[in-house]
Design a protein around this motif. Structure first.
Motif, PDB file in Angstrom:
ATOM      1  N   ASN A  86       0.815  -1.222   0.000  1.00 59.68           N
ATOM      2  CA  ASN A  86       0.000   0.000   0.000  1.00 59.68           C
ATOM      3  C   ASN A  86       0.847   1.270   0.000  1.00 59.68           C
ATOM      4  O   ASN A  86       0.354   2.357   0.326  1.00 59.68           O
ATOM      5  N   LYS A  87       2.161   1.128  -0.337  1.00 60.66           N
ATOM      6  CA  LYS A  87       3.100   2.241  -0.441  1.00 60.66           C
ATOM      7  C   LYS A  87       3.324   2.943   0.906  1.00 60.66           C
ATOM      8  O   LYS A  87       3.578   4.146   0.970  1.00 60.66           O
ATOM      9  N   THR A  88       3.249   2.198   1.976  1.00 61.40           N
ATOM     10  CA  THR A  88       3.552   2.722   3.309  1.00 61.40           C
ATOM     11  C   THR A  88       4.989   2.353   3.658  1.00 61.40           C
ATOM     12  O   THR A  88       5.417   1.219   3.450  1.00 61.40           O
ATOM     13  N   ILE A  89       5.719   3.322   4.179  1.00 65.01           N
ATOM     14  CA  ILE A  89       7.088   3.042   4.588  1.00 65.01           C
ATOM     15  C   ILE A  89       7.077   2.560   6.030  1.00 65.01           C
ATOM     16  O   ILE A  89       6.490   3.198   6.909  1.00 65.01           O
ATOM     17  N   LYS A  90       7.724   1.424   6.270  1.00 67.75           N
ATOM     18  CA  LYS A  90       7.801   0.862   7.613  1.00 67.75           C
ATOM     19  C   LYS A  90       9.241   0.504   7.941  1.00 67.75           C
ATOM     20  O   LYS A  90      10.010   0.097   7.061  1.00 67.75           O
ATOM     21  N   LEU A  91       9.553   0.639   9.207  1.00 71.43           N
ATOM     22  CA  LEU A  91      10.853   0.210   9.702  1.00 71.43           C
ATOM     23  C   LEU A  91      10.640  -1.083  10.482  1.00 71.43           C
ATOM     24  O   LEU A  91       9.819  -1.141  11.400  1.00 71.43           O
ATOM     25  N   LEU A  92      11.361  -2.161  10.100  1.00 71.77           N
ATOM     26  CA  LEU A  92      11.204  -3.468  10.731  1.00 71.77           C
ATOM     27  C   LEU A  92      12.478  -3.885  11.453  1.00 71.77           C
ATOM     28  O   LEU A  92      13.588  -3.684  10.939  1.00 71.77           O
ATOM     29  N   GLU A  93      12.269  -4.460  12.633  1.00 72.49           N
ATOM     30  CA  GLU A  93      13.373  -5.123  13.311  1.00 72.49           C
ATOM     31  C   GLU A  93      13.431  -6.549  12.778  1.00 72.49           C
ATOM     32  O   GLU A  93      12.410  -7.232  12.688  1.00 72.49           O
ATOM     33  N   CYS A  94      14.627  -6.996  12.443  1.00 68.68           N
ATOM     34  CA  CYS A  94      14.785  -8.319  11.829  1.00 68.68           C
ATOM     35  C   CYS A  94      15.762  -9.166  12.636  1.00 68.68           C
ATOM     36  O   CYS A  94      16.868  -8.716  12.945  1.00 68.68           O
ATOM     37  N   ILE A  95      15.354 -10.386  12.987  1.00 64.86           N
ATOM     38  CA  ILE A  95      16.243 -11.363  13.604  1.00 64.86           C
ATOM     39  C   ILE A  95      16.436 -12.491  12.590  1.00 64.86           C
ATOM     40  O   ILE A  95      15.468 -12.974  11.994  1.00 64.86           O
ATOM     41  N   CYS A  96      17.687 -12.857  12.404  1.00 65.12           N
ATOM     42  CA  CYS A  96      17.998 -13.851  11.366  1.00 65.12           C
ATOM     43  C   CYS A  96      18.846 -14.984  11.954  1.00 65.12           C
ATOM     44  O   CYS A  96      19.748 -14.752  12.766  1.00 65.12           O
ATOM     45  N   GLN A  97      18.525 -16.229  11.524  1.00 64.43           N
ATOM     46  CA  GLN A  97      19.286 -17.394  11.950  1.00 64.43           C
ATOM     47  C   GLN A  97      19.452 -18.316  10.747  1.00 64.43           C
ATOM     48  O   GLN A  97      18.573 -18.377   9.873  1.00 64.43           O
ATOM     49  N   ILE A  98      20.556 -19.026  10.677  1.00 66.22           N
ATOM     50  CA  ILE A  98      20.796 -19.903   9.532  1.00 66.22           C
ATOM     51  C   ILE A  98      20.875 -21.348   9.995  1.00 66.22           C
ATOM     52  O   ILE A  98      21.217 -21.648  11.143  1.00 66.22           O
ATOM     53  N   GLU A  99      20.537 -22.248   9.058  1.00 63.05           N
ATOM     54  CA  GLU A  99      20.683 -23.676   9.281  1.00 63.05           C
ATOM     55  C   GLU A  99      21.645 -24.213   8.237  1.00 63.05           C
ATOM     56  O   GLU A  99      21.524 -23.906   7.043  1.00 63.05           O
ATOM     57  N   LEU A 100      22.595 -25.029   8.698  1.00 60.85           N
ATOM     58  CA  LEU A 100      23.628 -25.559   7.811  1.00 60.85           C
ATOM     59  C   LEU A 100      23.408 -27.038   7.545  1.00 60.85           C
ATOM     60  O   LEU A 100      22.939 -27.778   8.412  1.00 60.85           O
ATOM     61  N   ALA A 101      23.773 -27.442   6.355  1.00 57.99           N
ATOM     62  CA  ALA A 101      23.782 -28.861   5.987  1.00 57.99           C
ATOM     63  C   ALA A 101      25.067 -29.102   5.228  1.00 57.99           C
ATOM     64  O   ALA A 101      25.274 -28.522   4.147  1.00 57.99           O
ATOM     65  N   GLN A 102      25.951 -29.929   5.804  1.00 53.46           N
ATOM     66  CA  GLN A 102      27.255 -30.207   5.221  1.00 53.46           C
ATOM     67  C   GLN A 102      28.043 -28.904   4.995  1.00 53.46           C
ATOM     68  O   GLN A 102      28.605 -28.646   3.935  1.00 53.46           O
ATOM     69  N   ASN A 103      28.005 -28.073   6.050  1.00 53.04           N
ATOM     70  CA  ASN A 103      28.729 -26.799   6.070  1.00 53.04           C
ATOM     71  C   ASN A 103      28.253 -25.811   4.996  1.00 53.04           C
ATOM     72  O   ASN A 103      28.951 -24.883   4.626  1.00 53.04           O
ATOM     73  N   GLN A 104      27.045 -26.029   4.467  1.00 48.10           N
ATOM     74  CA  GLN A 104      26.441 -25.120   3.496  1.00 48.10           C
ATOM     75  C   GLN A 104      25.112 -24.635   4.054  1.00 48.10           C
ATOM     76  O   GLN A 104      24.405 -25.367   4.738  1.00 48.10           O
ATOM     77  N   ILE A 105      24.765 -23.378   3.755  1.00 50.66           N
ATOM     78  CA  ILE A 105      23.497 -22.839   4.228  1.00 50.66           C
ATOM     79  C   ILE A 105      22.364 -23.510   3.464  1.00 50.66           C
ATOM     80  O   ILE A 105      22.291 -23.456   2.238  1.00 50.66           O
ATOM     81  N   SER A 106      21.487 -24.164   4.190  1.00 53.26           N
ATOM     82  CA  SER A 106      20.334 -24.815   3.549  1.00 53.26           C
ATOM     83  C   SER A 106      19.040 -24.043   3.805  1.00 53.26           C
ATOM     84  O   SER A 106      18.125 -24.062   2.974  1.00 53.26           O
ATOM     85  N   ARG A 107      18.977 -23.331   4.921  1.00 50.44           N
ATOM     86  CA  ARG A 107      17.747 -22.619   5.262  1.00 50.44           C
ATOM     87  C   ARG A 107      18.097 -21.376   6.091  1.00 50.44           C
ATOM     88  O   ARG A 107      18.961 -21.412   6.965  1.00 50.44           O
ATOM     89  N   ILE A 108      17.385 -20.283   5.753  1.00 47.78           N
ATOM     90  CA  ILE A 108      17.532 -19.036   6.506  1.00 47.78           C
ATOM     91  C   ILE A 108      16.150 -18.702   7.051  1.00 47.78           C
ATOM     92  O   ILE A 108      15.167 -18.690   6.294  1.00 47.78           O
ATOM     93  N   HIS A 109      16.049 -18.438   8.310  1.00 49.20           N
ATOM     94  CA  HIS A 109      14.745 -18.096   8.862  1.00 49.20           C
ATOM     95  C   HIS A 109      14.906 -17.056   9.962  1.00 49.20           C
ATOM     96  O   HIS A 109      16.009 -16.825  10.478  1.00 49.20           O
TER      97      HIS A 109
END
Length: 475
Positions: A86-109
């Motif tokens: 709707n063209k509204t500007i918002k500021l978001l706080e973001c927390i990020c965590q990664i999941e690895l499979a065989q030392n490669q990133i498989s999922r980011i959530h």
């Protein structure tokens, strides 16, 4: 009173969850995330349509949060700005965590949580983000204390900084270098303290330390209670415009000088030369109409005198024209003290001359012009000496803003400069009625010093004496 369970539940519902599965190249949002982005419940996010909500600058910030999580192997935290459906500007706080499979990133959530902003700031930032991001003018918004809360891309390009380095700090145009005019700094500081608008133009320096002209407009913004909540500063590089303005001003000054010189030439042609030729014509008429030989001889002497005056006027005019033609002659370095002593020695029995000129001073001049100017100013002090005291002339030196200044201070008759200010240095302008006054010497001096890009000034008090100042250009 709310229980801990109720607070926890409420806060949990305010947080949206998201995930990126790199194995399947899919993105998933929960209902709260869709609500934050103001999309329909059936909206399916993907790598293409998600780019509509975040610009390049914030996308880089999002990637930084992910990289921090991967680098430190712990959840990372940051803030990003989005533009909703709707063209509204918002500021978001973001927390990020990664999941690895065989030392490669498989999922980011992670999670998104909206950051509350006052409605007036949110509205203004929305408008300025949409408009300001496309303008070449530098725009920065600060809080009431002058600390930055937003800046557009043009400002960051001009300052060579980034948004994370700008937010919460005072803009660099508040951190003046020593070269900035203190009057400009005071004007800006007073504007901030008094919560008033101001406009200043000053020399500033870019990230390569190159000097340029900068125009800055600072406007305070007041809330509904009449309290200043922030400042909006809009600046632009006006070097090209300023240089054209300076060039035009110099051109107008040259034009004005040329017009004044043209008026003097017109005066010679319309008055002096015409007067001489009229007198000569009258004398010839008398000679032709008289039979008396003695009377003819008398008028022949008058005719001779008239032709001499006409020749002198033409010679004066020719000298002025020659000075203008020679304005491009290369200057020569001369030892000033020696030149002054040489001229002073010619008049030591007519006026007491003292001089205080540095012994190691050399100036770049056209030597013939310097000699003529020195002789004219010394003879001027002798010619207009006061009968009430022994004539004296003091020659001294000053240095000021790329000029060598030579001062000639006498104790003679002086001039009423207020009364005669429009006549000073004019051709054939005299002020004391002396029989030997021709009104050409100072006019020649003025033309000679100006031909060398200098100037002449006069300070005088009638009855006490005069001080002539010769400014020799050393820029």
């Amino acid at each position: 009173m709310k229980t801990k369970q109720e607070v926890y539940t409420k806060e949990s519902f305010e947080i949206g969850k998201w995930a990126i599965n790199l194995n399947t190249n899919t993105i998933s949002w929960d209902a709260k995330t869709r609500e934050l982005f103001e999309v329909n419940e059936d909206f399916i996010p993907n790598f293409k349509n998600c780019t509509h909500f975040i610009n390049r600058k914030n996308f880089i910030a999002f990637k930084t949060i992910i990289n921090e999580a991967f680098k430190n192997d712990v959840p990372s935290f940051g803030k990003i700005q989005i533009i909703t459906a709707n063209k509204t500007i918002k500021l978001l706080e973001c927390i990020c965590q990664i999941e690895l499979a065989q030392n490669q990133i498989s999922r980011i959530h992670g999670t998104f949580k909206g950051v509350n902003q006052p409605k007036d700031i949110e509205k203004d930032l929305c408008l300025l983000s949409l408009i300001g991001s496309e303008t070449t003018d530098s725009i920065i918004i600060t809080n009431a204390e002058g600390e930055a809360i937003w800046a557009n891309q043009a400002y960051m390009k001009l300052s060579g900084s980034t948004l994370p380095k700008i937010i919460g700090k005072k803009p660099d145009f508040f951190c003046f270098s020593p070269q900035i005019n203190s009057e400009t700094l005071n004007k800006i500081s007073q504007s901030i303290q008094q919560k008033t608008a101001t406009k200043v133009v000053f020399h500033h320096f870019d990230k390569q330390n190159q000097k340029y002209w900068f125009e800055l407009n600072i406007t305070p913004v007041f809330n509904e209670n009449g309290i200043c909540s922030k400042f909006i500063a809009i600046g632009r590089d006006i070097t090209a415009t300023k240089e054209k303005e300076i060039e035009l001003k110099e051109l107008l000054e040259v034009t004005s000088q040329q017009n004044n010189k043209l008026l003097n030439f017109t005066h010679i042609v319309s008055h002096n030369i015409r007067s001489h030729t009229s007198n000569l014509q009258m004398v010839l008429d008398v000679i032709e109409n008289t039979d008396d030989i003695n009377e003819k001889l008398t008028f022949i002497d008058m005719f001779k005198e008239g032709t001499e005056k006409l020749a002198e006027t033409v010679e004066n005019l020719n000298e002025v024209i020659t000075i203008q033609k020679n304005s491009n002659i290369n200057k020569t370095s001369v030892h000033l003290k020696s030149e002054i002593e040489k001229v002073s020695s010619l008049f030591h029995n007519k006026i007491a001359i003292t001089q205080d000129i540095p012994g190691d001073l050399n100036i770049n001049v056209i030597p013939a012009y310097l000699e003529n100017m020195l002789q004219n100013l010394v003879t001027n002090a002798i010619k207009y000496q006061s009968p009430e005291r022994i004539p004296r002339l003091e020659i001294s030196y000053q240095n000021q803003e790329n000029y060598h200044i030579i001062l000639f201070k006498d104790n003679g008759l002086g001039i009423n400069t207020e009364k005669h200010k429009h006549k000073l240095f004019g051709m054939y302008k005299t002020f004391h009625g002396n029989d030997d006054a021709k009104g050409i010497g100072l006019f020649i001096v003025k033309n000679q010093i100006e031909a060398m890009n200098g100037k002449i000034e006069l300070e005088s008090t009638e009855g006490l004496g005069s001080t002539f100042k010769l400014y020799f250009d050393e820029k």
